[in-house]
Write a protein that holds these residues in place. Structure first.
Motif, PDB file in Angstrom:
ATOM      1  N   MET A 196       0.913  -1.073  -0.070  1.00  0.00           N
ATOM      2  CA  MET A 196      -0.056   0.013  -0.048  1.00  0.00           C
ATOM      3  C   MET A 196       0.725   1.303   0.114  1.00  0.00           C
ATOM      4  O   MET A 196       1.878   1.213   0.619  1.00  0.00           O
ATOM      5  N   SER A 197       0.362   2.295  -0.751  1.00  0.00           N
ATOM      6  CA  SER A 197       1.367   3.498  -1.063  1.00  0.00           C
ATOM      7  C   SER A 197       0.291   4.705  -1.225  1.00  0.00           C
ATOM      8  O   SER A 197      -0.962   4.400  -1.526  1.00  0.00           O
ATOM      9  N   ALA A 198       0.813   5.707  -0.580  1.00  0.00           N
ATOM     10  CA  ALA A 198       0.188   6.937  -1.128  1.00  0.00           C
ATOM     11  C   ALA A 198       0.929   7.437  -2.567  1.00  0.00           C
ATOM     12  O   ALA A 198       1.696   6.898  -2.785  1.00  0.00           O
ATOM     13  N   HIS A 199       0.173   8.251  -3.051  1.00  0.00           N
ATOM     14  CA  HIS A 199       0.308   8.739  -4.380  1.00  0.00           C
ATOM     15  C   HIS A 199       0.061  10.095  -4.618  1.00  0.00           C
ATOM     16  O   HIS A 199      -1.188  10.547  -4.864  1.00  0.00           O
ATOM     17  N   LEU A 200       1.062  10.912  -4.382  1.00  0.00           N
ATOM     18  CA  LEU A 200       0.883  12.332  -4.207  1.00  0.00           C
ATOM     19  C   LEU A 200       1.026  13.142  -5.766  1.00  0.00           C
ATOM     20  O   LEU A 200       1.708  12.874  -6.399  1.00  0.00           O
ATOM     21  N   ILE A 201      -0.012  13.998  -5.929  1.00  0.00           N
ATOM     22  CA  ILE A 201       0.148  14.779  -7.244  1.00  0.00           C
ATOM     23  C   ILE A 201      -0.398  16.179  -7.072  1.00  0.00           C
ATOM     24  O   ILE A 201      -1.300  16.560  -6.041  1.00  0.00           O
ATOM     25  N   ILE A 202       0.194  17.026  -7.791  1.00  0.00           N
ATOM     26  CA  ILE A 202      -0.248  18.469  -8.157  1.00  0.00           C
ATOM     27  C   ILE A 202      -0.318  18.557  -9.420  1.00  0.00           C
ATOM     28  O   ILE A 202       0.703  18.068 -10.401  1.00  0.00           O
ATOM     29  N   GLU A 203      -1.620  18.520  -9.868  1.00  0.00           N
ATOM     30  CA  GLU A 203      -1.612  18.528 -11.386  1.00  0.00           C
ATOM     31  C   GLU A 203      -1.086  19.656 -12.490  1.00  0.00           C
ATOM     32  O   GLU A 203      -1.334  20.590 -11.995  1.00  0.00           O
ATOM     33  N   ASP A 204      -0.777  19.061 -13.383  1.00  0.00           N
ATOM     34  CA  ASP A 204      -0.082  20.050 -14.671  1.00  0.00           C
ATOM     35  C   ASP A 204      -1.346  20.744 -15.270  1.00  0.00           C
ATOM     36  O   ASP A 204      -2.629  20.345 -15.066  1.00  0.00           O
ATOM     37  N   GLY A 205      -0.986  21.712 -15.759  1.00  0.00           N
ATOM     38  CA  GLY A 205      -2.100  22.118 -16.867  1.00  0.00           C
ATOM     39  C   GLY A 205      -1.994  21.692 -18.321  1.00  0.00           C
ATOM     40  O   GLY A 205      -1.239  20.746 -18.409  1.00  0.00           O
ATOM     41  N   GLN A 206      -2.760  22.455 -19.152  1.00  0.00           N
ATOM     42  CA  GLN A 206      -2.510  22.216 -20.667  1.00  0.00           C
ATOM     43  C   GLN A 206      -2.228  23.568 -21.241  1.00  0.00           C
ATOM     44  O   GLN A 206      -3.285  24.127 -21.591  1.00  0.00           O
ATOM     45  N   PRO A 207      -0.993  23.748 -21.827  1.00  0.00           N
ATOM     46  CA  PRO A 207       0.258  22.824 -21.601  1.00  0.00           C
ATOM     47  C   PRO A 207       0.529  22.755 -19.988  1.00  0.00           C
ATOM     48  O   PRO A 207      -0.157  23.453 -19.196  1.00  0.00           O
ATOM     49  N   TRP A 208       1.638  22.112 -19.681  1.00  0.00           N
ATOM     50  CA  TRP A 208       2.045  21.991 -18.519  1.00  0.00           C
ATOM     51  C   TRP A 208       2.195  23.190 -17.520  1.00  0.00           C
ATOM     52  O   TRP A 208       1.812  23.049 -16.112  1.00  0.00           O
ATOM     53  N   TRP A 209       2.537  24.317 -18.055  1.00  0.00           N
ATOM     54  CA  TRP A 209       2.876  25.605 -17.134  1.00  0.00           C
ATOM     55  C   TRP A 209       1.564  26.301 -16.955  1.00  0.00           C
ATOM     56  O   TRP A 209       1.648  27.537 -16.186  1.00  0.00           O
ATOM     57  N   ASP A 210       0.509  26.066 -17.347  1.00  0.00           N
ATOM     58  CA  ASP A 210      -0.784  26.465 -17.101  1.00  0.00           C
ATOM     59  C   ASP A 210      -1.290  25.612 -15.748  1.00  0.00           C
ATOM     60  O   ASP A 210      -2.856  25.550 -15.810  1.00  0.00           O
ATOM     61  N   SER A 211      -0.746  25.246 -14.709  1.00  0.00           N
ATOM     62  CA  SER A 211      -1.458  24.701 -13.712  1.00  0.00           C
ATOM     63  C   SER A 211      -2.405  25.321 -12.746  1.00  0.00           C
ATOM     64  O   SER A 211      -2.113  26.393 -12.751  1.00  0.00           O
ATOM     65  N   ALA A 212      -3.520  24.681 -12.863  1.00  0.00           N
ATOM     66  CA  ALA A 212      -4.688  25.324 -12.082  1.00  0.00           C
ATOM     67  C   ALA A 212      -4.483  25.094 -10.504  1.00  0.00           C
ATOM     68  O   ALA A 212      -5.439  25.550  -9.873  1.00  0.00           O
ATOM     69  N   ASP A 213      -3.591  24.108 -10.124  1.00  0.00           N
ATOM     70  CA  ASP A 213      -3.125  23.920  -8.962  1.00  0.00           C
ATOM     71  C   ASP A 213      -2.346  24.741  -7.875  1.00  0.00           C
ATOM     72  O   ASP A 213      -1.960  24.435  -6.946  1.00  0.00           O
ATOM     73  N   ILE A 214      -1.878  25.968  -8.592  1.00  0.00           N
ATOM     74  CA  ILE A 214      -1.361  26.948  -8.087  1.00  0.00           C
ATOM     75  C   ILE A 214      -1.853  28.099  -8.364  1.00  0.00           C
ATOM     76  O   ILE A 214      -2.324  28.379  -9.499  1.00  0.00           O
TER      77      ILE A 214
END
Length: 294
Positions: free
Chosen positions: A1-19
């Motif tokens: 069992m593991s955790a799986h940490l993600i901060i999502e990229d945007g489209q393109p990747w530099w447009d992340s909505a998670d920041i």
């Protein structure tokens, strides 16, 4: 069992909505574009899609000049946020240290968020070693944000972009303009542009040049090849003018940077017409039912 940490990229990747940024002294205020020289608060959104909890997750926030490759040592750490994430949880986290932006690269700075947590399925080195390239497309725990809101003007607005090379390597790059497109609602919300729509009939006139020029000149090139000496940075000038841009609508412009045909990064500009927006708000206030009744 593991955790799986993600901060999502945007489209393109530099447009992340998670920041996103909240300018001003209230970290719970509305999101918006950062304001240089004053306090701004940074938020991030981190997910645990694994089947094990990860408690004490730390999200580190950085800012960097996006003109070169972004690595530990070139980026400046701002502060950190912390969260406990059960399996399947998503949490918004606040950076405990306010960010006071300084103007570099014409104000076009990038933000990065990096998650470290116990039990992660593919953990990053902690701390990240000097020279570590952030590369969000290779690491699910890293996201990047290079989005700038630009106000449309009757005359061309001239913006400056710096393109830098690493200390030991000369860089040959090509900059290219890309027009149009649509941003996801989540990303618009983090800019304070909820319910704004892409302007289907708007027309952007933009160009790249090696030297600054005056209003009325030709806008410049759509593609620009650059040889950047190692350890140096070259300035490039972007002119932008918008036509037929209605209120509450935006036009999209991206400057893409590629090397030998491979996309290396870019900056996204959202062009809006603040004058028309303000005029529409004033008209609505003048014709509001409450005002008529009074």
């Amino acid at each position: 069992m593991s955790a799986h940490l993600i901060i999502e990229d945007g489209q393109p990747w530099w447009d992340s909505a998670d920041i996103w940024v909240v300018p001003g002294n209230d970290p719970n205020g509305p999101p918006g574009a950062p304001v240089a020289g004053t306090a701004n608060y940074l938020w991030g959104r981190v997910h645990n899609t694994g089947d094990s909890a990860s408690n004490g997750v730390r999200v580190d926030f950085y800012w960097a000049d996006p003109s070169g490759q972004i690595a530990v040592g070139a980026a400046t750490q701002i502060g950190s946020a912390f969260a406990d994430l059960p399996p399947g949880a998503t949490q918004e986290v606040l950076c405990l240290v306010p960010w006071v932006p300084v103007i570099v690269n014409g104000g076009h700075e990038c933000l990065l968020a990096v998650a470290h947590g116990p039990g992660d399925i593919n953990p990053l080195p902690d701390p990240l070693p000097s020279g570590f390239l952030f590369q969000p497309t290779l690491h699910e725990q890293i996201a990047q944000r290079n989005v700038t809101v630009v106000l449309a003007a009757r005359h061309a607005q001239l913006l400056t972009i710096a393109v830098g090379a690493l200390p030991r390597e000369t860089k040959k790059v090509e900059l290219q303009l890309e027009y149009g497109g649509e941003l996801p609602e989540r990303l618009l919300a983090t800019l304070g542009l909820e319910r704004w729509q892409p302007a289907r009939e708007a027309h952007l006139i933009a160009g790249l040049a090696r030297t600054p020029h005056c209003n009325g000149d030709t806008p410049g090139e759509q593609k620009l090849a650059l040889d950047v000496p190692r350890g140096k940075a070259l300035a490039v000038y972007l002119s932008v003018r918008a036509q037929a841009l209605p209120p509450r609508q935006y036009a999209l412009l991206r400057v893409l940077e590629s090397q030998q045909g491979k996309l290396m990064g870019g900056i996204t500009y959202i062009v809006t017409d603040q004058e028309k927006e303000q005029a529409q708000e004033q008209a609505q206030e003048q014709h509001s039912p409450e005002e008529q009744a009074s």
